[in-house]
Write an enzyme that holds these catalytic residues in place. Structure first.
Site, PDB file in Angstrom:
ATOM      1  N   ASP A   1     -67.609 -21.403  -9.189  1.00 31.66           N
ATOM      2  CA  ASP A   1     -69.003 -21.866  -9.305  1.00 31.66           C
ATOM      3  C   ASP A   1     -69.923 -20.652  -9.174  1.00 31.66           C
ATOM      4  O   ASP A   1     -70.881 -20.500  -9.932  1.00 31.66           O
ATOM      5  CB  ASP A   1     -69.350 -22.852  -8.177  1.00 31.66           C
ATOM      6  CG  ASP A   1     -68.752 -24.228  -8.394  1.00 31.66           C
ATOM      7  OD1 ASP A   1     -68.553 -24.629  -9.557  1.00 31.66           O
ATOM      8  OD2 ASP A   1     -68.483 -24.916  -7.388  1.00 31.66           O
TER       9      ASP A   1
ATOM     10  N   LYS B   1     -64.791 -29.507  -1.717  1.00 28.56           N
ATOM     11  CA  LYS B   1     -64.776 -28.042  -1.881  1.00 28.56           C
ATOM     12  C   LYS B   1     -64.625 -27.265  -0.569  1.00 28.56           C
ATOM     13  O   LYS B   1     -64.115 -26.158  -0.569  1.00 28.56           O
ATOM     14  CB  LYS B   1     -66.060 -27.576  -2.582  1.00 28.56           C
ATOM     15  CG  LYS B   1     -66.166 -28.033  -4.025  1.00 28.56           C
ATOM     16  CD  LYS B   1     -67.405 -27.461  -4.673  1.00 28.56           C
ATOM     17  CE  LYS B   1     -67.641 -28.109  -6.022  1.00 28.56           C
ATOM     18  NZ  LYS B   1     -68.725 -27.493  -6.776  1.00 28.56           N
TER      19      LYS B   1
END
Ligand code: NAP
Length: 287
Positions: free
Chosen positions: A109, A73
């Site tokens: 997220d 990420k």
């Protein structure tokens, strides 16, 4: 459930390592089929040393989108053309959208964490939020809560990690964030003046589902308790919170919404959130 593959099928997917246990293909493919979209979602195990090739492959194959999970990420960001300002602030991207070769990174997220709060009618602004944990997930959560004007108190087993995160948020948003060691005393003091409690540690996750990060006697009616652990869907923390008269939110909602918001960016359509949740529940064995 799979979509019918055609010569025009748009390809989306997940890259990470490992990816075998992901629920994303089930959620996305069911959603594509429900909306009659000619899309497919597949997962790819990509080693850290192969990440640049995977992103080059995404361009070469003109894939429409990717989700990005651990451990990529952060590293993926420098391989993209553009970053959404929130993803840039957080320093992590979990969703890529490919618009004719221009790759943009987003952090769903963080927005996926926020959405269930908003859906429950809870706006973080002006509320005191106790965030337990200062790991990868806490980062996006703490940034979006700070951006939405919450007053944050971060409690972590290793206090220096809480302090590092609090300092980064203070530098980015100019707001002061408290950082405490996770201890029964500090939890008691903090929860006495808190409207929202978030567990962002793995405590209570299967197979150790008899554990809880917060003693039940500290949970009071009116407190919002959000546990980002989604396996089990109803953790011990959530069960005890419900019994104490708290409002509760499950990590499954965060998981489903991070997927739903990525789906909407790739397809331009409203995601069938309840269907995606039902697919995830099937895999978790709680349906
Ligand atoms: P991580 O980066 O490894 O961070 C773990 C955090 O939990 C650290 O702050 C760590 O404290 C703390 N911790 C670990 N074990 C603990 C214990 N026994 N007692 C107290 N604190 C403990 O993990 P992560 O990626 O942030 O993930 C955390 C949890 O969130 C996992 O269960 C994951 O499945 C879940 N998650 C859910 C979603 C969702 O969509 N619902 C998304 C992401 C993650 P120290 O710093 O002191 O080690």
């Amino acid at each position: 459930m799979t979509t019918n593959i055609s010569g025009k099928t748009r390809v989306c997917g997940l890259i990470g390592d490992p990816v075998e246990h992901t629920m994303s293909p089930a959620m996305h493919n069911a959603a594509f089929a429900k909306l009659g979209l000619d899309y497919v979602y597949v997962s790819f195990r990509v080693k850290g040393t192969e990440l640049d090739k995977a992103i080059a492959g995404m361009r070469a194959l003109n894939m429409r989108g990717l989700n990005v999970t651990i451990p990529h990420k952060v590293a993926v960001m420098k391989l993209l053309n553009r970053l959404d300002p929130l993803a840039e602030k957080i320093g992590a991207a979990n969703t890529i959208v490919n618009d004719d070769g221009v790759l943009t990174g987003y952090n769903t997220d963080a927005t996926g964490f926020l959405q269930p709060l908003l859906e429950s009618g809870i706006e973080p602004k002006g509320n005191n939020v106790a965030l337990v944990g200062a790991g990868g997930a806490s980062r996006g959560i703490s940034f979006i809560l700070a951006e939405r004007g919450a007053n944050l108190i971060i409690l972590n087993r290793q206090q220096d990690r809480a302090k590092d995160l609090a300092d980064r948020i203070s530098q980015t948003f100019g707001s002061s964030v408290a950082a405490l060691e996770l201890s029964p005393g500090n939890l008691a003091k903090t929860l006495a003046k808190t409207e929202i409690l978030v567990n962002a540690t793995p405590v209570g996750m299967s197979p150790k589902s008899d554990e809880t990060p917060v003693p039940a006697e500290l949970l009071k009616p009116g407190l919002v308790v959000y546990d980002i652990v989604y396996n089990p869907v109803k953790t011990r923390l959530l069960r005890e919170a419900e019994a104490a008269g708290c409002k509760t939110i499950s990590g499954l909602d965060m998981l489903v919404w991070q997927g739903a918001l990525a789906f909407e960016k790739w397809t331009g359509q409203k995601a069938p959130v309840e269907l995606m949740k039902a697919e995830a529940l099937k895999l978790l064995g709680d349906s």
